[in-house]
Design an enzyme around this catalytic site. Sequence first.
Site, PDB file in Angstrom:
ATOM      1  N   ARG A   1      11.584   3.714  26.479  1.00  0.00           N
ATOM      2  CA  ARG A   1      10.285   3.579  25.808  1.00  0.00           C
ATOM      3  C   ARG A   1       9.400   2.634  26.615  1.00  0.00           C
ATOM      4  NH1 ARG A   1      11.980   2.412  19.549  1.00  0.00           N
ATOM      5  NH2 ARG A   1      12.016   4.570  18.847  1.00  0.00           N
TER       6      ARG A   1
ATOM      7  N   PHE B   1      17.125   6.089  24.413  1.00  0.00           N
ATOM      8  CA  PHE B   1      16.033   5.832  25.354  1.00  0.00           C
ATOM      9  C   PHE B   1      16.521   4.881  26.433  1.00  0.00           C
ATOM     10  CE2 PHE B   1      13.870   6.720  21.232  1.00  0.00           C
ATOM     11  CZ  PHE B   1      13.403   7.977  21.589  1.00  0.00           C
TER      12      PHE B   1
ATOM     13  N   TYR C   1       2.536  -4.957  19.032  1.00  0.00           N
ATOM     14  CA  TYR C   1       3.213  -5.457  17.828  1.00  0.00           C
ATOM     15  C   TYR C   1       3.627  -6.922  18.018  1.00  0.00           C
ATOM     16  CZ  TYR C   1       7.136  -5.966  14.535  1.00  0.00           C
ATOM     17  OH  TYR C   1       8.007  -6.415  13.576  1.00  0.00           O
TER      18      TYR C   1
ATOM     19  N   ASP D   1       0.829  -1.224   0.000  1.00  0.00           N
ATOM     20  CA  ASP D   1       0.000   0.000   0.000  1.00  0.00           C
ATOM     21  C   ASP D   1       0.859   1.268   0.000  1.00  0.00           C
ATOM     22  OD1 ASP D   1       0.966   0.214   2.578  1.00  0.00           O
ATOM     23  OD2 ASP D   1      -1.005   0.277   3.545  1.00  0.00           O
ATOM     24  N   LEU D   2       2.167   1.098  -0.079  1.00  0.00           N
ATOM     25  CA  LEU D   2       3.123   2.207  -0.141  1.00  0.00           C
ATOM     26  C   LEU D   2       3.004   3.144   1.074  1.00  0.00           C
ATOM     27  CD1 LEU D   2       3.010   3.053  -3.987  1.00  0.00           C
ATOM     28  CD2 LEU D   2       4.552   1.517  -2.762  1.00  0.00           C
TER      29      LEU D   2
ATOM     30  N   ALA E   1       3.510  -5.199   6.804  1.00  0.00           N
ATOM     31  CA  ALA E   1       3.133  -4.961   8.202  1.00  0.00           C
ATOM     32  C   ALA E   1       3.496  -3.530   8.547  1.00  0.00           C
ATOM     33  CB  ALA E   1       3.882  -5.914   9.142  1.00  0.00           C
TER      34      ALA E   1
ATOM     35  N   LYS F   1       2.299 -10.418  16.189  1.00  0.00           N
ATOM     36  CA  LYS F   1       3.204 -11.346  15.496  1.00  0.00           C
ATOM     37  C   LYS F   1       3.041 -12.767  16.046  1.00  0.00           C
ATOM     38  CE  LYS F   1       5.444  -8.751  12.480  1.00  0.00           C
ATOM     39  NZ  LYS F   1       5.303  -8.983  11.029  1.00  0.00           N
TER      40      LYS F   1
HETATM   41  P1  NAD Z   1       8.965  -1.721   5.956  1.00  0.00           P
HETATM   42  O1  NAD Z   1       8.043  -0.745   6.647  1.00  0.00           O
HETATM   43  O2  NAD Z   1      10.082  -1.157   5.159  1.00  0.00           O
HETATM   44  O3  NAD Z   1       8.135  -2.727   5.034  1.00  0.00           O
HETATM   45  C1  NAD Z   1       6.789  -3.051   5.251  1.00  0.00           C
HETATM   46  C2  NAD Z   1       6.062  -2.875   3.941  1.00  0.00           C
HETATM   47  O4  NAD Z   1       4.685  -3.221   4.138  1.00  0.00           O
HETATM   48  C3  NAD Z   1       6.085  -1.431   3.424  1.00  0.00           C
HETATM   49  O5  NAD Z   1       6.454  -1.415   2.066  1.00  0.00           O
HETATM   50  C4  NAD Z   1       4.649  -0.936   3.634  1.00  0.00           C
HETATM   51  O6  NAD Z   1       4.276   0.039   2.674  1.00  0.00           O
HETATM   52  C5  NAD Z   1       3.874  -2.237   3.498  1.00  0.00           C
HETATM   53  N1  NAD Z   1       2.580  -2.229   4.192  1.00  0.00           N
HETATM   54  C6  NAD Z   1       2.306  -1.800   5.448  1.00  0.00           C
HETATM   55  N2  NAD Z   1       0.988  -1.947   5.716  1.00  0.00           N
HETATM   56  C7  NAD Z   1       0.426  -2.494   4.588  1.00  0.00           C
HETATM   57  C8  NAD Z   1      -0.889  -2.860   4.243  1.00  0.00           C
HETATM   58  N3  NAD Z   1      -1.918  -2.717   5.094  1.00  0.00           N
HETATM   59  N4  NAD Z   1      -1.103  -3.370   2.999  1.00  0.00           N
HETATM   60  C9  NAD Z   1      -0.086  -3.521   2.111  1.00  0.00           C
HETATM   61  N5  NAD Z   1       1.185  -3.175   2.391  1.00  0.00           N
HETATM   62  C10 NAD Z   1       1.441  -2.675   3.623  1.00  0.00           C
HETATM   63  O7  NAD Z   1       9.503  -2.704   7.106  1.00  0.00           O
HETATM   64  P2  NAD Z   1      10.546  -3.886   7.041  1.00  0.00           P
HETATM   65  O8  NAD Z   1      11.561  -3.606   8.077  1.00  0.00           O
HETATM   66  O9  NAD Z   1      10.950  -4.170   5.648  1.00  0.00           O
HETATM   67  O10 NAD Z   1       9.643  -5.097   7.600  1.00  0.00           O
HETATM   68  C11 NAD Z   1       9.216  -6.185   6.802  1.00  0.00           C
HETATM   69  C12 NAD Z   1       8.611  -7.233   7.711  1.00  0.00           C
HETATM   70  O11 NAD Z   1       9.590  -7.732   8.610  1.00  0.00           O
HETATM   71  C13 NAD Z   1       7.452  -6.748   8.586  1.00  0.00           C
HETATM   72  O12 NAD Z   1       6.494  -7.786   8.692  1.00  0.00           O
HETATM   73  C14 NAD Z   1       8.102  -6.512   9.920  1.00  0.00           C
HETATM   74  O13 NAD Z   1       7.178  -6.577  10.990  1.00  0.00           O
HETATM   75  C15 NAD Z   1       9.103  -7.635   9.943  1.00  0.00           C
HETATM   76  N6  NAD Z   1      10.232  -7.410  10.838  1.00  0.00           N
HETATM   77  C16 NAD Z   1      11.102  -6.413  10.602  1.00  0.00           C
HETATM   78  C17 NAD Z   1      12.177  -6.258  11.479  1.00  0.00           C
HETATM   79  C18 NAD Z   1      13.194  -5.167  11.298  1.00  0.00           C
HETATM   80  O14 NAD Z   1      14.070  -5.055  12.171  1.00  0.00           O
HETATM   81  N7  NAD Z   1      13.133  -4.361  10.250  1.00  0.00           N
HETATM   82  C19 NAD Z   1      12.349  -7.144  12.541  1.00  0.00           C
HETATM   83  C20 NAD Z   1      11.389  -8.118  12.766  1.00  0.00           C
HETATM   84  C21 NAD Z   1      10.347  -8.281  11.896  1.00  0.00           C
HETATM   85  C1  UD2 Z   2      11.439  -4.492  17.675  1.00  0.00           C
HETATM   86  C2  UD2 Z   2      11.758  -5.969  17.555  1.00  0.00           C
HETATM   87  C3  UD2 Z   2      12.370  -6.252  16.187  1.00  0.00           C
HETATM   88  C4  UD2 Z   2      11.502  -5.682  15.066  1.00  0.00           C
HETATM   89  C5  UD2 Z   2      11.245  -4.207  15.304  1.00  0.00           C
HETATM   90  C6  UD2 Z   2      10.233  -3.638  14.310  1.00  0.00           C
HETATM   91  C7  UD2 Z   2      12.307  -6.611  19.846  1.00  0.00           C
HETATM   92  C8  UD2 Z   2      13.382  -7.019  20.778  1.00  0.00           C
HETATM   93  N1  UD2 Z   2      12.724  -6.361  18.585  1.00  0.00           N
HETATM   94  O1  UD2 Z   2      12.643  -3.814  17.631  1.00  0.00           O
HETATM   95  O2  UD2 Z   2      12.483  -7.661  16.028  1.00  0.00           O
HETATM   96  O3  UD2 Z   2      10.302  -6.411  14.975  1.00  0.00           O
HETATM   97  O4  UD2 Z   2      10.649  -4.033  16.591  1.00  0.00           O
HETATM   98  O5  UD2 Z   2      10.831  -3.378  13.128  1.00  0.00           O
HETATM   99  O6  UD2 Z   2      11.132  -6.540  20.181  1.00  0.00           O
HETATM  100  N2  UD2 Z   2      16.389   3.423  20.430  1.00  0.00           N
HETATM  101  C9  UD2 Z   2      17.061   4.529  20.912  1.00  0.00           C
HETATM  102  N3  UD2 Z   2      17.032   5.673  20.157  1.00  0.00           N
HETATM  103  C10 UD2 Z   2      16.374   5.776  18.963  1.00  0.00           C
HETATM  104  C11 UD2 Z   2      15.682   4.612  18.482  1.00  0.00           C
HETATM  105  C12 UD2 Z   2      15.716   3.455  19.253  1.00  0.00           C
HETATM  106  O7  UD2 Z   2      17.647   4.499  21.998  1.00  0.00           O
HETATM  107  O8  UD2 Z   2      16.399   6.857  18.335  1.00  0.00           O
HETATM  108  C13 UD2 Z   2      16.447   2.176  21.221  1.00  0.00           C
HETATM  109  C14 UD2 Z   2      15.071   1.598  21.550  1.00  0.00           C
HETATM  110  O9  UD2 Z   2      14.544   2.137  22.732  1.00  0.00           O
HETATM  111  C15 UD2 Z   2      15.416   0.108  21.672  1.00  0.00           C
HETATM  112  C16 UD2 Z   2      16.552  -0.087  20.657  1.00  0.00           C
HETATM  113  O10 UD2 Z   2      17.077   1.203  20.406  1.00  0.00           O
HETATM  114  O11 UD2 Z   2      15.882  -0.181  22.969  1.00  0.00           O
HETATM  115  C17 UD2 Z   2      16.095  -0.691  19.348  1.00  0.00           C
HETATM  116  O12 UD2 Z   2      14.936   0.020  18.904  1.00  0.00           O
HETATM  117  P1  UD2 Z   2      14.246  -0.230  17.477  1.00  0.00           P
HETATM  118  O13 UD2 Z   2      13.063   0.689  17.400  1.00  0.00           O
HETATM  119  O14 UD2 Z   2      15.260  -0.161  16.413  1.00  0.00           O
HETATM  120  O15 UD2 Z   2      13.787  -1.725  17.528  1.00  0.00           O
HETATM  121  P2  UD2 Z   2      13.099  -2.666  18.657  1.00  0.00           P
HETATM  122  O16 UD2 Z   2      14.162  -3.306  19.479  1.00  0.00           O
HETATM  123  O17 UD2 Z   2      11.963  -1.992  19.303  1.00  0.00           O
END
Ligand code: NAD
Ligand code: UD2
Length: 307
Positions: free
Chosen positions: A266, A200, A139, A33-34, A74, A143
Amino acid sequence: MGLYLITGGAGFIGSHLADALLARGDAVRVLDDLSTGRRENLPPAASLIVGDVADPAAVRAAMAGVDGCFHLAAIASVARAAEDWLGTNRANLVGTIAVLDAARGARTPVVYASSAAVYGDCPVQPIAETAPTAPRSAYGADKLACELHAAVATEVFGVPTVGLRFFNVFGPRQSPGSPYSGVISIFAGRLRRGEAVDVFGDGGQTRDFVYVADVVAALLGAMTRRPAGHRVFNVCTGHATSVRALAETIASLSGQALQARTHPPRPGDIRHSVGLPVAAREALGLAPPTPLRDGLADVLAWLAQGE
Ligand code: NAD
Ligand code: UD2
C-alpha cells in the site's frame, strides 16, 4: 457514578467502552453519525445522539453536563484518508477541535484516540513516546495535529486531556466485511471460510496487535488517573507480529490451509510498528496484555456466532 460522552461510541472500540462504563454503573451518552458504527453495537442503556462530530452545535449539546468525554469518532483508516484527504481531515481533525472547544467552558476532561500512525517509519523499535513523530499518511498527520490541539487545550485553556496512541487494535465487532477494516478482522473473516487473503507487500511488515479489552482498560485508566498536563501514551503490547505470521496463525486456529495472494505494498505503508508499553502500564495502572492467540480465538468465536 458519572455520565460520560463517547464520540464514535457506536463503533468497534467505542461500543466496548460503552459496555464497560455501563457495567461499572456509569451512564453513557454517544454521539455518532453511524457512518461505520452501528446502532446494534450499543447496549440499550446507552443514549445515542446521531450527529456529526465536526458540527460544533451537535458537539456542544452532546457535551452538556457530562463528567468526561472519550473522543473516538474518526474515519479510522489510513487507506480511506489517502482517497478522501479533505473529508477525513474534517472528521478527524476538525471533529477533534470541535470536541476540545466544547470542553473549554466547563473544563470537561477529554481522553482521545491518537494512533501509532503519528510515528511513521520509526528507525528504532519498539517505539517509545519520546521518539520523533513523522507521519507518512494523511490519517497520521491528522492524528498528530489532534495531539497539538489537545496540548493547546490543556496548556492554554485548562482542559484536562490525555491522548492514547493506539497501535493496531483488534477484537469482536471489528467489521470483517469492509476493505477499510483492520487486517485481523479481514483475514479472520476470510480464512475461517477457507478463502484466500490478500497480502500487501511481502508480508514481512510487522504490527503490534492490541486486544480491544486492553484498550478499554487504558481509556478508563486515563480518565480515572488523568496525569497532570497534556500527556500521550502508547497503547500496545510490545510484541511484533508480521502480517504473514498473522495469516498463518489465523489459518491454523481456523483449521484451514493458508491461501494468500500477494499485491504491491500500500502507498506509504509503514514497515515496522511496535510500541513500548511501559509508560502507559505505569501511569494508567494496566495489567499485562491479552496474548494474541487468546484474542484471535475470541474474534473467531464472535464470527462463528454471526453465522
Ligand atoms: P470505528 O470506525 O469502528 O469507530 C469510529 C466511529 O466514529 C464509528 O462509529 C463512526 O460511525 C463514527 N464517526 C466517524 N465519523 C464521524 C463523524 N464525522 N461524526 C460522528 N461520528 C463519526 O473505528 P475504531 O477502530 O473503533 O476507532 C475508534 C478510534 O480509535 C478512532 O479515532 C481511530 O482513529 C482510533 N484508532 C483505532 C485503531 C484501530 O486499530 N482500530 C488504531 C489507532 C487509533
Ligand atoms: C494504521 C495504524 C493503526 C490504526 C489504523 C486505523 C500504523 C502503523 N498503524 O494501521 O494504529 O490507526 O491505521 O485503524 O500506522 N494488510 C494486508 N492485507 C489486508 C489488509 C491489510 O496485507 O487485507 C496489511 C497492510 O498493508 C498493513 C497491515 O496489514 O501492512 C495492517 O493494516 P491495517 O489496515 O490493519 O492497519 P495499519 O497498520 O494501516
